[in-house]
Motif scaffolding. Structure first.
Motif, mmCIF file in Angstrom:
data_model
loop_
_atom_site.group_PDB
_atom_site.id
_atom_site.type_symbol
_atom_site.label_atom_id
_atom_site.label_comp_id
_atom_site.label_asym_id
_atom_site.label_seq_id
_atom_site.Cartn_x
_atom_site.Cartn_y
_atom_site.Cartn_z
ATOM 1 N N ASP A 1 -14.703 29.847 15.785
ATOM 2 C CA ASP A 1 -13.922 30.674 16.658
ATOM 3 C C ASP A 1 -13.205 29.514 17.344
ATOM 4 O OD1 ASP A 1 -12.545 31.588 18.776
ATOM 5 O OD2 ASP A 1 -14.442 33.075 19.490
ATOM 6 N N PRO A 2 -11.791 29.760 17.096
ATOM 7 C CA PRO A 2 -10.902 28.590 17.529
ATOM 8 C C PRO A 2 -10.797 28.273 19.132
ATOM 9 C CG PRO A 2 -9.579 30.282 17.045
ATOM 10 C CD PRO A 2 -11.170 30.600 16.397
ATOM 11 N N THR A 3 -11.600 29.325 19.896
ATOM 12 C CA THR A 3 -11.330 29.268 21.395
ATOM 13 C C THR A 3 -12.901 28.856 21.984
ATOM 14 O OG1 THR A 3 -11.402 31.423 21.681
ATOM 15 C CG2 THR A 3 -9.313 30.462 21.611
ATOM 16 N N LYS A 4 -13.873 28.938 20.991
ATOM 17 C CA LYS A 4 -15.177 28.982 21.725
ATOM 18 C C LYS A 4 -15.560 27.566 21.811
ATOM 19 C CE LYS A 4 -19.972 30.137 20.297
ATOM 20 N NZ LYS A 4 -20.577 29.138 19.254
ATOM 21 N N LEU A 5 -15.986 27.338 23.098
ATOM 22 C CA LEU A 5 -16.398 26.061 24.104
ATOM 23 C C LEU A 5 -17.826 25.893 23.557
ATOM 24 C CD1 LEU A 5 -15.182 26.851 27.721
ATOM 25 C CD2 LEU A 5 -13.743 25.914 25.319
ATOM 26 N N ALA A 6 -17.908 24.562 23.288
ATOM 27 C CA ALA A 6 -19.232 24.065 23.079
ATOM 28 C C ALA A 6 -19.585 22.778 24.073
ATOM 29 C CB ALA A 6 -19.702 23.872 21.566
ATOM 30 N N ALA A 7 -20.145 23.061 25.016
ATOM 31 C CA ALA A 7 -20.457 21.703 25.860
ATOM 32 C C ALA A 7 -21.313 20.620 25.328
ATOM 33 C CB ALA A 7 -21.137 22.201 27.125
ATOM 34 N N GLY A 8 -22.132 20.781 24.323
ATOM 35 C CA GLY A 8 -22.952 19.849 23.704
ATOM 36 C C GLY A 8 -22.188 19.013 22.887
ATOM 37 N N LYS A 9 -21.071 19.424 22.115
ATOM 38 C CA LYS A 9 -20.420 18.753 21.210
ATOM 39 C C LYS A 9 -19.176 18.277 21.432
ATOM 40 C CE LYS A 9 -21.803 22.383 18.002
ATOM 41 N NZ LYS A 9 -21.522 22.791 16.800
ATOM 42 N N LEU B 1 -16.062 15.982 22.047
ATOM 43 C CA LEU B 1 -15.317 14.857 21.276
ATOM 44 C C LEU B 1 -16.400 14.227 20.232
ATOM 45 C CD1 LEU B 1 -14.237 12.964 24.506
ATOM 46 C CD2 LEU B 1 -12.925 14.514 22.995
ATOM 47 N N SER B 2 -16.804 15.045 19.057
ATOM 48 C CA SER B 2 -17.660 14.704 18.052
ATOM 49 C C SER B 2 -16.746 14.324 17.142
ATOM 50 C CB SER B 2 -18.864 15.479 17.790
ATOM 51 O OG SER B 2 -18.363 16.936 18.004
ATOM 52 N N PRO B 3 -16.978 13.218 16.353
ATOM 53 C CA PRO B 3 -15.901 12.831 15.155
ATOM 54 C C PRO B 3 -15.973 13.734 14.075
ATOM 55 C CG PRO B 3 -17.868 11.304 15.435
ATOM 56 C CD PRO B 3 -18.001 12.164 16.753
ATOM 57 N N GLY C 1 -13.513 17.059 13.431
ATOM 58 C CA GLY C 1 -14.137 16.729 14.691
ATOM 59 C C GLY C 1 -14.003 17.845 15.642
ATOM 60 N N THR C 2 -14.466 17.373 16.861
ATOM 61 C CA THR C 2 -14.322 18.510 17.997
ATOM 62 C C THR C 2 -13.483 17.821 19.262
ATOM 63 O OG1 THR C 2 -16.247 17.755 19.235
ATOM 64 C CG2 THR C 2 -16.389 19.624 17.720
ATOM 65 N N ASP C 3 -12.872 18.578 20.153
ATOM 66 C CA ASP C 3 -11.960 18.322 21.006
ATOM 67 C C ASP C 3 -12.692 18.185 22.198
ATOM 68 O OD1 ASP C 3 -12.278 20.870 22.122
ATOM 69 O OD2 ASP C 3 -10.160 21.617 21.873
ATOM 70 N N GLU C 4 -11.829 17.962 23.474
ATOM 71 C CA GLU C 4 -12.528 17.656 24.596
ATOM 72 C C GLU C 4 -13.541 18.914 25.322
ATOM 73 O OE1 GLU C 4 -9.325 18.192 24.354
ATOM 74 O OE2 GLU C 4 -8.663 19.135 25.844
ATOM 75 N N PHE C 5 -13.329 20.029 24.695
ATOM 76 C CA PHE C 5 -14.037 21.235 24.921
ATOM 77 C C PHE C 5 -15.135 21.473 24.087
ATOM 78 C CE2 PHE C 5 -10.179 22.060 27.545
ATOM 79 C CZ PHE C 5 -10.624 21.865 28.763
ATOM 80 N N GLY C 6 -15.185 20.681 23.043
ATOM 81 C CA GLY C 6 -16.166 20.979 22.114
ATOM 82 C C GLY C 6 -15.693 21.752 20.869
ATOM 83 N N ARG C 7 -14.646 22.245 21.216
ATOM 84 C CA ARG C 7 -14.030 23.509 20.089
ATOM 85 C C ARG C 7 -13.701 22.732 18.766
ATOM 86 N NH1 ARG C 7 -9.629 25.402 24.285
ATOM 87 N NH2 ARG C 7 -9.191 23.236 24.094
ATOM 88 N N ARG D 1 -10.564 7.299 22.781
ATOM 89 C CA ARG D 1 -11.807 7.545 22.547
ATOM 90 C C ARG D 1 -12.216 8.320 21.158
ATOM 91 N NH1 ARG D 1 -15.681 10.150 26.519
ATOM 92 N NH2 ARG D 1 -13.580 10.658 27.842
ATOM 93 N N ALA D 2 -11.175 9.297 20.913
ATOM 94 C CA ALA D 2 -11.276 10.079 20.126
ATOM 95 C C ALA D 2 -10.100 10.432 19.173
ATOM 96 C CB ALA D 2 -11.921 11.688 20.681
ATOM 97 N N PRO D 3 -9.547 9.336 18.539
ATOM 98 C CA PRO D 3 -8.170 9.660 17.685
ATOM 99 C C PRO D 3 -7.833 10.795 16.809
ATOM 100 C CG PRO D 3 -9.735 7.576 16.897
ATOM 101 C CD PRO D 3 -10.321 8.366 18.264
ATOM 102 N N TRP D 4 -9.204 11.413 16.367
ATOM 103 C CA TRP D 4 -8.963 12.667 15.407
ATOM 104 C C TRP D 4 -8.286 13.899 16.272
ATOM 105 C CZ3 TRP D 4 -13.229 10.379 16.889
ATOM 106 C CH2 TRP D 4 -14.212 11.107 17.845
ATOM 107 N N ILE D 5 -8.357 14.035 17.738
ATOM 108 C CA ILE D 5 -7.736 14.753 18.320
ATOM 109 C C ILE D 5 -6.246 14.496 18.171
ATOM 110 C CG2 ILE D 5 -7.086 15.419 20.627
ATOM 111 C CD1 ILE D 5 -9.586 15.117 21.505
ATOM 112 N N LEU D 6 -5.692 13.160 18.016
ATOM 113 C CA LEU D 6 -4.292 13.179 17.975
ATOM 114 C C LEU D 6 -3.912 13.438 16.447
ATOM 115 C CD1 LEU D 6 -1.674 11.866 18.938
ATOM 116 C CD2 LEU D 6 -2.830 9.761 18.659
#
Lengths: 298, 307
Positions: free
Chosen positions: A57-65, A67-69, A77-83, A259-264
């Motif tokens: 789900d594109p809007t589902k948050l996952a606190a534990g994940k 900024l994972s590469p 990868g995942t973004d600052e909210f674990g999405r 920290r997480a260039p994949w976001i970019l």
């Protein structure tokens, strides 16, 4: 098919049959049209099948994940909210194509109406409409869109409308110039002389001449509209959270890029591929449709 | 020639007038009551406060009267006051204008410095593999969003390599935003230069010059140079307009302290007088530049007689 064959029309033989077959052959041989067309077809399929293709789900948050590469689990990868960024980029295709279609649609319809109205009516109608178009044409479209959104308020709908209005001058100018040329040709005069009313003149005689150049402007204009709308969303004036809009994703992730260039990387690449697809296709169509350009290429 | 300049000037004044009127009317596209939108953001205003604000902004008068008053004020150099801190909009904007112009100028230098030679070369070697490579690069260049290129440069040169400061306010922090704008517009310039130059190279006078045996260098210098300058001036005029638009976006990527930043701040705070002011300043700069370009055009092109 044979039953509905049109009555023999001597003026049509040269004008339609021969060039049209050549025209299709040129289209089929044009590498830009193929490349751009395939890119856009793929994007359209991705947009249509987004709910099936996206693993999360594109809007589902996952606190534990947070900024994972990129990994097998999260391709982008995942973004600052674990999405999941892969899912967000895929769903973003829908938004981007939707924004482009609406913005170009507004520009196309309003521009063609203004251009035909001005060119056909002449007189003060023409003067008022085209002065207005020239006025808007003086300013870059992103500034017009920005000015409109500033007062309309930030939202994806307002950004689409603003971008649509900002590009009206391009379509209006192209339409107007074609109408001016066509209405002074003998066939147009003849049609008027035998009593053709304005709906027939516009639909039967003007539109077929206006459509080809407008296709070129609209295809190239699609990339301009996508870029403007993404820029507005990047500035926070378009799509609002949690919409997976590519420009907005880049804006929201900008504080984490070290920290997480994949976001970019991925949302940006998605914009480039989309804009590139429409630019390549537009260039190809122009090469096929515009005889002047064709001579240059040869 | 003088007549032409005068006529062009009248058109420019008309465009500026229309801009002022358009901008004064823009506040009426605000959905709902603009006064409430502005004032209700940080406080719970009393009806009195709302009425005072409405009066102060002249929004209690008929629309045509508002427009006339706004026009008169702008012509006397008064762009109104920011609704926050009630500073003069004109002062705030003119304070930042040099920064935006410096960015635009630097970007223009980079864009023409890269785009012109490449476009010229592609046209000169038209149809060869060099031409193809350059034009593929140019299509790629016009397809990259500026804010994305900006963020990538920022990540690379400021955050990873630490060669350049993220934001310092001096000439070094001008470099990245100028390169960002310059590179993207160089692609547009290269494309436009190429098609303009192809037209020049197929002119009869070029063929004649070659046919009479002039050395190629002389053909280029004496016959191709001037018509290409005319094309270049036109291209620069078009690109400068785009560039001012791009500057708004890129200033906000790099926190460059120009009008684009103040514009976004005021949009977010719904500071309508400020927004109207920034649109007018941009409109004025663009119209002024277009006059300059027209003059250069008139001076360069001998084929056109300006009656």
């Amino acid at each position: 098919m044979a039953a509905t064959a049109p009555p023999y029309d001597p003026t049509n033989v040269a004008a339609e049959e021969l060039p049209r077959t050549r025209w299709w052959r040129r289209t089929a041989r044009n590498r830009s049209i193929w490349l751009g067309g395939v890119l856009i077809a793929v994007l359209a399929i991705v947009a249509l099948l987004a709910p099936v293709l996206a693993p999360y789900d594109p809007t589902k948050l996952a606190a534990g994940k947070r900024l994972s590469p990129p990994s097998w689990e999260h391709a982008f990868g995942t973004d600052e909210f674990g999405r999941d960024i892969f899912s967000r980029v895929i769903h973003g295709t829908q938004l981007t194509l939707y924004v482009g279609v609406v913005a170009v649609g507004i520009g196309l319809l309003a521009g063609a109406a203004i251009g035909i109205g001005a060119g056909y009516a002449g007189g003060w109608v023409q003067a008022v409409l085209m002065r207005g178009v020239d006025f808007l044409y003086t300013f870059p479209d992103i500034l017009i869109a920005l000015g409109l959104v500033a007062f309309l308020g930030p939202s994806l709908t307002n950004a689409m409308v603003a971008v649509g209005i900002s590009v009206v001058p391009y379509y209006a100018r192209v339409t107007y110039s074609v109408v001016l040329v066509e209405r002074n040709k003998p066939y147009f005069e003849a049609a008027t002389a035998i009593g053709a009313g304005w709906p027939r003149l516009v639909v039967r005689h003007l539109l077929p001449n206006i459509v080809p150049p407008l296709i070129v402007v609209a295809t190239l204009g699609f990339s301009a509209a996508v870029l403007s709308a993404a820029a507005l969303s990047f500035l926070g004036l378009g799509a609002q959270p949690p919409a997976p809009e590519w420009g907005k994703m880049l804006a929201d992730g900008r504080n984490y890029i070290a920290r997480a260039p994949w976001i970019l990387v991925f949302p940006g690449l998605a914009i480039v591929v989309t804009v590139l697809g429409f630019n390549i296709l537009g260039d190809g169509i122009r090469d096929v449709l515009d005889p002047r350009q064709r001579r240059e290429v040869r | 020639m003088t007549n032409y300049i005068i006529r062009r000037f009248i058109v420019a004044v008309a465009i500026l007038f229309a801009s002022i009127i358009g901008v004064s009317l823009l506040i009426h596209v605000v959905p709902g009551d603009p006064v409430i939108m502005m004032i209700a953001q940080n406080s719970n205003p009393s009806p009195e406060q709302i009425e005072n604000m409405r009066k102060a902004l002249g929004l209690d008068r008929p629309v045509w009267e508002q427009t006339v008053i706004y026009l008169g004020k702008v012509l006397s150099g008064d762009l109104g006051r920011s609704i926050f801190g009630s500073q003069s909009v004109a002062m705030l904007l003119f304070d930042r204008l040099p920064n935006t112009l410096a960015l635009a100028a630097a970007a223009m230098v980079i864009a023409t410095g890269i785009g012109l030679p490449l476009g010229f070369f592609a046209a000169y070697r038209q149809g060869t593999w060099i031409d193809s490579v350059l034009m593929v690069g140019a299509v790629l260049g016009v397809s990259i969003p500026q804010f994305w290129l900006g963020l990538i440069l920022l990540l690379f040169f400021s955050l990873t390599l630490e060669w350049l400061p993220v934001a310092s306010g001096d000439y070094r922090s001008l470099l990245l935003p100028a390169v960002t704008l310059g590179v993207t517009y160089s692609a547009i310039i290269a494309r436009m230069t190429r098609s303009a130059m192809i037209e020049v190279f197929t002119e009869d006078f070029i063929r004649t010059a070659r046919a009479k045996g002039l050395p190629e260098a002389l053909v280029l210098r004496r016959h191709a140079l001037k018509p290409s300058l005319i094309a270049v001036v036109t291209i620069i005029a078009v690109v400068f307009g785009y560039l001012m638009g791009g500057a708004v976006v890129v200033e906000n990527v790099f926190a460059w302290n120009g009008i684009g930043r103040i514009a976004l701040e005021s949009i977010n705070r719904r500071d309508y007088p400020m927004i109207q002011g920034f649109i007018l300043v941009f409109a004025t700069v663009i119209v002024l530049i277009s006059i300059l370009i027209d003059l250069a055009y008139a001076w360069l092109d001998p084929r056109i007689t300006y009656r």
